[in-house]
Structures are given as structure tokens and as C-alpha cells.
Design a protein around this motif. Structure first.
Motif, short mmCIF file in Angstrom:
data_model
loop_
_atom_site.label_atom_id
_atom_site.label_comp_id
_atom_site.label_asym_id
_atom_site.label_seq_id
_atom_site.Cartn_x
_atom_site.Cartn_y
_atom_site.Cartn_z
N LYS A 184 9.97 -14.76 45.56
CA LYS A 184 10.21 -13.66 46.50
C LYS A 184 11.35 -12.75 46.05
O LYS A 184 12.15 -12.28 46.83
CB LYS A 184 10.48 -14.20 47.90
CG LYS A 184 9.31 -14.97 48.48
CD LYS A 184 9.58 -15.46 49.87
CE LYS A 184 8.39 -16.23 50.44
NZ LYS A 184 8.62 -16.70 51.84
N ASN A 185 11.36 -12.51 44.68
CA ASN A 185 12.38 -11.62 44.11
C ASN A 185 11.73 -10.26 43.91
O ASN A 185 11.33 -9.88 42.80
CB ASN A 185 12.90 -12.20 42.79
CG ASN A 185 14.15 -11.47 42.31
OD1 ASN A 185 14.48 -10.37 42.78
ND2 ASN A 185 14.84 -12.08 41.37
N THR A 186 11.64 -9.49 45.05
CA THR A 186 10.88 -8.24 45.04
C THR A 186 11.44 -7.22 44.06
O THR A 186 10.68 -6.59 43.31
CB THR A 186 10.81 -7.66 46.45
OG1 THR A 186 10.24 -8.64 47.32
CG2 THR A 186 9.97 -6.39 46.48
N PRO A 187 12.76 -6.95 44.02
CA PRO A 187 13.27 -5.95 43.07
C PRO A 187 12.91 -6.28 41.61
O PRO A 187 12.55 -5.39 40.84
CB PRO A 187 14.78 -5.99 43.31
CG PRO A 187 14.93 -6.48 44.69
CD PRO A 187 13.83 -7.47 44.90
N LYS A 188 13.01 -7.54 41.29
CA LYS A 188 12.68 -7.94 39.91
C LYS A 188 11.19 -7.76 39.64
O LYS A 188 10.79 -7.36 38.54
CB LYS A 188 13.09 -9.39 39.67
CG LYS A 188 14.58 -9.63 39.73
CD LYS A 188 15.29 -8.96 38.56
CE LYS A 188 16.78 -9.30 38.56
NZ LYS A 188 17.48 -8.64 37.44
N VAL A 189 10.37 -8.06 40.69
CA VAL A 189 8.92 -7.88 40.51
C VAL A 189 8.61 -6.41 40.26
O VAL A 189 7.79 -6.05 39.41
CB VAL A 189 8.15 -8.42 41.74
CG1 VAL A 189 6.67 -8.04 41.65
CG2 VAL A 189 8.32 -9.91 41.85
N ILE A 190 9.28 -5.54 41.03
CA ILE A 190 9.05 -4.10 40.85
C ILE A 190 9.49 -3.65 39.45
O ILE A 190 8.80 -2.89 38.76
CB ILE A 190 9.81 -3.31 41.95
CG1 ILE A 190 9.21 -3.62 43.33
CG2 ILE A 190 9.76 -1.82 41.66
CD1 ILE A 190 10.00 -3.04 44.48
N GLU A 191 10.65 -4.13 39.05
CA GLU A 191 11.19 -3.73 37.73
C GLU A 191 10.28 -4.19 36.61
O GLU A 191 9.97 -3.42 35.70
CB GLU A 191 12.60 -4.31 37.56
CG GLU A 191 13.26 -3.85 36.26
CD GLU A 191 14.65 -4.45 36.11
OE1 GLU A 191 15.27 -4.19 35.06
OE2 GLU A 191 15.11 -5.17 37.02
N ILE A 192 9.83 -5.46 36.70
CA ILE A 192 9.00 -5.97 35.62
C ILE A 192 7.62 -5.34 35.62
O ILE A 192 7.00 -5.10 34.58
CB ILE A 192 8.91 -7.51 35.70
CG1 ILE A 192 8.35 -8.04 34.36
CG2 ILE A 192 8.05 -7.99 36.84
CD1 ILE A 192 8.41 -9.56 34.25
N THR A 193 7.11 -5.02 36.87
CA THR A 193 5.80 -4.37 36.94
C THR A 193 5.87 -2.96 36.37
O THR A 193 4.94 -2.50 35.68
CB THR A 193 5.31 -4.35 38.40
OG1 THR A 193 5.30 -5.68 38.94
CG2 THR A 193 3.92 -3.75 38.51
N LYS A 194 6.99 -2.27 36.67
CA LYS A 194 7.18 -0.93 36.11
C LYS A 194 7.25 -0.97 34.58
O LYS A 194 6.65 -0.15 33.89
CB LYS A 194 8.45 -0.32 36.70
CG LYS A 194 8.67 1.14 36.29
CD LYS A 194 9.93 1.67 36.96
CE LYS A 194 10.18 3.11 36.54
NZ LYS A 194 11.40 3.68 37.15
N ALA A 195 7.98 -1.94 34.06
CA ALA A 195 8.08 -2.08 32.60
C ALA A 195 6.72 -2.39 31.99
O ALA A 195 6.35 -1.88 30.92
CB ALA A 195 9.08 -3.17 32.25
N LEU A 196 5.94 -3.23 32.71
CA LEU A 196 4.61 -3.58 32.21
C LEU A 196 3.71 -2.35 32.19
O LEU A 196 2.90 -2.17 31.27
CB LEU A 196 4.00 -4.68 33.10
CG LEU A 196 2.61 -5.17 32.69
CD1 LEU A 196 2.66 -5.79 31.28
CD2 LEU A 196 2.08 -6.18 33.69
N SER A 197 3.88 -1.47 33.22
CA SER A 197 3.08 -0.25 33.28
C SER A 197 3.37 0.64 32.07
O SER A 197 2.46 1.12 31.40
CB SER A 197 3.37 0.49 34.59
OG SER A 197 2.71 1.76 34.59
N HIS A 198 4.67 0.87 31.81
CA HIS A 198 5.03 1.69 30.63
C HIS A 198 4.58 1.00 29.34
O HIS A 198 4.18 1.67 28.38
CB HIS A 198 6.55 1.92 30.61
CG HIS A 198 7.02 2.89 31.65
ND1 HIS A 198 6.75 4.24 31.61
CD2 HIS A 198 7.74 2.70 32.80
CE1 HIS A 198 7.28 4.84 32.66
NE2 HIS A 198 7.90 3.92 33.41
N PHE A 199 4.67 -0.31 29.36
CA PHE A 199 4.28 -1.06 28.16
C PHE A 199 2.81 -0.81 27.81
O PHE A 199 2.44 -0.53 26.66
CB PHE A 199 4.53 -2.55 28.40
CG PHE A 199 4.09 -3.43 27.25
CD1 PHE A 199 4.89 -3.62 26.14
CD2 PHE A 199 2.84 -4.05 27.28
CE1 PHE A 199 4.48 -4.43 25.10
CE2 PHE A 199 2.42 -4.85 26.24
CZ PHE A 199 3.24 -5.04 25.13
#
Length: 588
Positions: free
Chosen positions: A398-413
């Protein structure tokens, strides 16, 4: 030796040898045989002519002797016989004898050669032109009688003498009584030697060489030119045993002839070169003719072979170009012979080879594209699987900020990974791709992972195959740092090599590899085939293959590792300017 073998093995050399054997060699052989035959014929003719010339000189001498010997007819006259028999009252006979001598001088051709004529009785009483009737001294009388009566054949005896200090010949013959054939006196004729010398001189001015006249005893009577040196003959028997003949003595040709009238030997010494000078001229003419013919034949050979060899050499040169990989060559034919047909067949063959090669290259290119896309398809799911596991792990926490950050990085990736299907991107975009990847990885290894970049900004504007650096960073994390206790770091360095290539090093301080495993990985890279996907090396082999399929050698990966200290993987690519539109690349 190799050079000689190469020259002899050439087609032109073989033609030259054949041409020489079939034309030049027979021509030389014919020239030698012709010269030999000509030499023998001309030499024989020269020898025979020289002998005839010597015989002619002998006959001229004999003619003089015979003409002068006709004065001996005076010894057969009654007045002469009466003068020799009667001891007293011979004045009338003496007068008749002198008148008859005068008459003979006026009648005969060579009478001017006669210097004096003497008729001598056995008692020493004599009559001559210069002294009239007189009595010889005992010594002169004995010498004449001894010379005459020692001649058993009673033929005229000729000897050298002097008359008033002038060289002369003495011709002495016997006078016999007509009835009893008893010798009652002798007749002595003194002949000028200058007459014979004149004959020899006239002959020597017309003919080359030296003439020598020898008496029966071997004494030299005459020689012309006077005071000339005569070749010493080593074997006198060759002259003594034969009446005539010829032979060579060193460089001198000797011809001799014996007079039947006088017994004198007429010997001619001539330089052999003078006798064979005609053969020398013939030899020079044959050499000139054969030489000119050979030059003409060789000139003709080069013209013919140039017409034949030049097209073959052009064909050979074009074939060498084709064997070196140049399939743009073409032979321009200017004739319609067999060699021209070979050229046409060569052009047709090269065209077909080029067509097949182009087809093969296109097939290989399509195969390479398919392989690149297959490798890319293998890499993307590999990373996606690991990233999704991380997102699931964070979502469960339930670490929402980290999930958002990693999902954003995955999107750019994945935007960069997809790149609208393009295989080449700018190097700065590939670095940005790694940064997004490391954002995701730091979420998982934040306590043990430290990453730094050391890049030459000038390399970022060049192209690189996408998704080549990410597998290397992934290997550094999963196979290096993950297995190491304590905090690890990854260093990404990029710069130009001394050769002008681009080199990007991925360095970690992980567990490293043993020598055996390092050699195993290097062998996999050299062969382009991973031995065991589960034991590592699969990602690096894929990256290495993609680089080499696209750029060729010497580009690709190089790896060094030290067990317990870390690993360095170097990616080397050529410098290729990028022409990619970034806005188009990242537009939605």
C-alpha cells in the motif's frame, strides 16, 4: 625458381617456345646446313682454282724453258758436230754456229731471256757468243762435265748461277754423235733469272699469297714477293712424296705442283682466310638473312600473340576483379571469335552471379531484421516480468506514491522501448531509458544500490540500437550486486575510444565471476550462442548478436571480471550521426 616457373607456365611463354621450335629452330638449322654445304663447295672450288693457278705458273715456266731449249737444235747441226769432232781448222764451222745462234735469237719468242750460249767439246774447246772460240779452264770444264754426266737420264740439267754478278739459270744438255749416239760435247745456255721473276711477279700481283719455286734438290730458285717470309712446313714428306696437291698448315693454305719438264716444285702459300673469304661473305649473308628472318618472325609472333593474348589478359584481369568481389565488371567485345564468345559468357555469368548475390543479400537483410525483432521481443517480456513483480510487491505494501512513481517510470520506459517500431534511437534516449529502468530497480534495491553516470556529452547525439544497455545494467544488478553483501554500485561511463568508436562501460562492484565462468561467457559471445539460459549470459549474447548483425566486426561486447571485486562490460559501437525526430519518437 618460382619466377621462372611462373614465366614458363604462362600461355604466351608456351606459345613462344612452340613458335621457336617450329619456326626459329628449323630456320637456324637450315642456315647452319646451308653454310656447311656452301663452305665445302666454295672451299673445294677455291682449292681447285688455287691449284690450277699454280699449274698455270708452272706451265708458263715450262713454256719459257721449252722455247729456250729449242736452241739445243743447234747442237744437232752438222757444223756443230764437225766443230766438236775436228780438232783443227774449225773456223768456218764456228762462224756458222754463231750465225745460227743469231738466227735463232731473231726467231724465238723468249730469246731475250738468253744471256749466253756455249758449245763445249770433251777436250775443253768451246765456242760462245761472248768469247767466240776459246779453251775453258780445267775447273770450269770439270764442273760442267761432272754436272752433265752425273745426270743418268741425259735430260737437260738446270742450276742456279750468276752471269756478270747477275742471277741466272744454267741449262746444260749433252750433244751426241748422230750415228753412234756417243756423247761428244755439251751445250750450256745461260738464262736470265729476271724473266722468271717477272712471271712470278705478274702472277703475285694478281693472286694473293707467296710463290716459291724449288729445284729437284729442294733448293729455293725463286720467291715472290722477294724477301717474303715462307711458312716453315712441319711435314715436308707431304710435298716430297706427291707431285701435286694441297693442305692446310695452321692458318696457311699450301698448294704445290711439280713440273714434269724441269722437276721443279711450284709452291704457293696463301692465308687460309683469303682462300675462304667467299665462304666468310656467304656466312655473313646467311647470318644476316637468318637473323633478319628471325627478327621478322619474332615481330610477327608478337603481333599475332598480342591479338590473341590481349583479350585473354583482359578476361583474366576481369575475372580477378570478379573473384575479389567486384561484380560490376564487364568485358566489351570488339570481335566475334571464340575469345569474344568467352567474354560474352563471362558477362552473362557475372550478371547471374550478381543477381543471385543481390537476392541473397536481401534475404540475409530480411533475416537480420527478423532476428533483431525476435531478440527485442525476447528482452522486453524479460524486463516487464520483473517490473510487474515489483509493482505488485509495492501495491501489496500500500505504498501508493512509490507505485505511481514506478508506474510513471515504466510508462516512459516502454515509450522508448516501443519507439514506433524503430530499431535505432539517439544515445541520449537510450541513457534516459536506463535512468527510467534504474528508477524502477532502486524501488527494489534502494538500500543496496548506488548508480552514477560519467558520460561525454558529445556522444549523446549519435545513434545506437535500442535496448542494448538495459540488459547490461540488469545483469550487473541481478548477477553482481544482488549476490554481494553490503551496498553495491553501478558506474555507467561513456566516451570515445582512440580508434574513434563509442565505448560505454557498465561497471559494478558485485560478486564477479570465476575464471572458468568468465571464459565460458566469452566463448558464448564468440559463438553467439548461450549454453544455458539459466546460468546467465543470455542477455549479453543477445545484445552482442544484435550489435554484430547490425554493425559487423569489430563491434559488440567485451567483458572482464574479477571474482569478489566486480565486473566491467564494455559496449563498442561505431559513430553514426542520428537523424531521428525526437518529437515524432515520443509523440502519442
Amino acid at each position: 625458381m618460382k619466377l621462372i616457373k611462373s614465366v614458363v607456365s604462362s600461355f604466351r611463354a608456351k606459345l613462344l617456345i612452340t613458335f621457336f621450335i617450329l619456326s626459329v629452330l628449323p630456320l637456324i638449322l637450315i642456315g647452319m646446313i646451308s653454310y656447311s654445304k656452301t663452305y665445302n663447295i666454295i672451299s673445294e672450288n677455291s682449292y681447285s682454282l688455287s691449284q690450277l693457278q699454280t699449274e698455270r705458273v708452272s706451265r708458263e715456266f715450262d713454256d719459257v724453258i721449252q722455247e729456250i731449249n729449242r736452241f739445243a737444235e743447234i747442237g744437232k747441226m752438222d757444223s756443230t758436230l764437225q766443230f766438236l769432232i775436228d780438232k783443227e781448222n774449225t773456223a768456218d764451222e764456228a762462224k756458222i754456229i754463231l750465225n745460227m745462234i743469231e738466227h735463232y735469237r731473231e726467231s724465238f719468242q723468249y730469246s731475250e731471256y738468253v744471256m749466253n750460249i756455249r758449245i763445249i767439246g770433251l777436250d775443253g774447246k768451246a765456242i760462245s757468243e761472248d768469247h767466240g772460240v776459246h779453251q775453258l779452264d780445267n775447273q770450269t770444264y770439270k764442273n760442267l762435265l761432272t754436272t752433265t754426266f752425273n745426270n743418268q737420264q741425259r735430260s737437260p740439267v738446270i742450276k742456279s748461277t750468276y752471269k756478270n754478278s747477275t742471277p741466272a739459270l744454267s741449262l746444260t744438255s749433252t750433244i751426241s754423235n748422230g750415228e753412234s749416239k756417243e756423247v761428244i760435247g755439251i751445250m750450256n745456255i745461260i738464262i736470265k733469272a729476271s724473266g722468271f721473276k717477272d712471271i712470278l711477279y705478274d702472277t703475285s700481283t694478281q693472286l694473293s699469297g707467296t710463290f716459291q719455286v724449288e729445284s729437284e734438290n729442294g733448293d729455293t730458285l725463286f720467291i715472290s714477293p722477294e724477301f717474303a717470309s715462307v711458312t716453315e712446313i712441319t711435314d715436308r714428306n707431304m710435298i716430297a712424296e706427291k707431285s701435286s696437291g694441297y693442305f692446310s698448315e695452321g692458318s696457311t693454305f699450301v698448294v704445290f705442283y711439280t713440273s714434269e719438264l724441269t722437276g721443279w716444285k711450284f709452291i704457293r702459300y696463301t692465308p687460309l682466310s683469303d682462300i675462304t673469304k667467299d665462304t666468310t661473305e656467304i656466312k655473313s649473308l646467311i647470318i644476316l638473312t637468318v637473323g633478319t628472318s628471325i627478327i621478322f618472325i619474332i615481330f610477327l609472333y608478337f603481333i599475332i600473340t598480342s591479338k590473341l593474348i590481349l583479350p585473354l589478359r583482359v578476361l583474366q584481369y576481369k575475372m580477378n576483379q570478379a573473384s575479389s568481389g567486384d561484380f560490376t565488371v564487364k568485358i566489351n567485345n570488339h570481335s566475334s571469335d571464340e575469345i569474344a564468345q568467352l567474354g560474352q559468357n563471362f558477362n552473362s555469368m557475372i550478371y547471374k552471379i550478381k543477381t543471385l548475390l543481390d537476392k541473397s543479400v536481401n534475404e540475409q537483410k530480411q533475416l537480420k531484421i527478423a532476428e533483431l525483432k525476435t531478440m527485442q521481443a525476447q528482452i522486453n517480456p524479460h524486463f516487464l516480468y520483473n517490473t510487474l513483480e515489483t509493482i505488485i510487491w509495492m501495491a501489496e505494501a500500500k505504498n501508493t506514491p512509490k507505485v505511481i512513481e514506478i508506474t510513471k517510470a515504466l510508462s516512459h520506459f516502454f515509450r522508448i522501448s516501443l519507439s514506433k517500431g524503430k530499431d535505432l534511437i539517439l544515445l541520449k534516449d537510450e541513457i534516459e531509458h536506463i535512468r527510467n529502468y534504474l528508477v524502477i530497480q532502486k524501488m527494489r534495491y534502494q538500500d543496496i544500490l548506488d548508480v552514477t553516470f560519467h558520460l561525454n556529452e558529445d556522444i549523446l547525439k549519435y545513434e545506437i540500437i535500442k535496448l542494448t544497455l538495459q540488459p547490461l545494467v540488469e545483469n550487473a544488478i541481478y548477477h553482481g550486486i544482488k549476490n554481494k553483501r553490503g551496498k553495491g554500485f553501478v558506474r555507467i561511463k561513456g566516451d570515445f575510444t582512440p580508434e574513434g568508436y563509442i565505448c560505454i562501460d557498465v561497471i559494478d562492484n558485485g560478486i564477479g565471476m570465476s575464471e572458468e565462468k568468465l571464459e565460458d561467457i566469452r566463448l558464448q559471445l564468440s559463438r553467439g550462442i548461450p549454453f544455458d539460459k539459466d546460468k546467465g549470459g543470455f542477455g549479453m549474447v543477445n545484445v552482442h548478436n544484435r550489435i554484430q548483425l547490425h554493425y559487423g566486426t569489430p563491434f559488440g561486447l567485451k567483458i572482464n571480471s574479477w571474482y569478489g571485486s566486480g565486473t566491467r562490460v564494455s559496449l563498442i559501437i561505431p559513430v553514426v550521426d542520428g537523424d531521428i525526430n525526437e518529437e515524432d519518437l515520443f509523440s502519442r
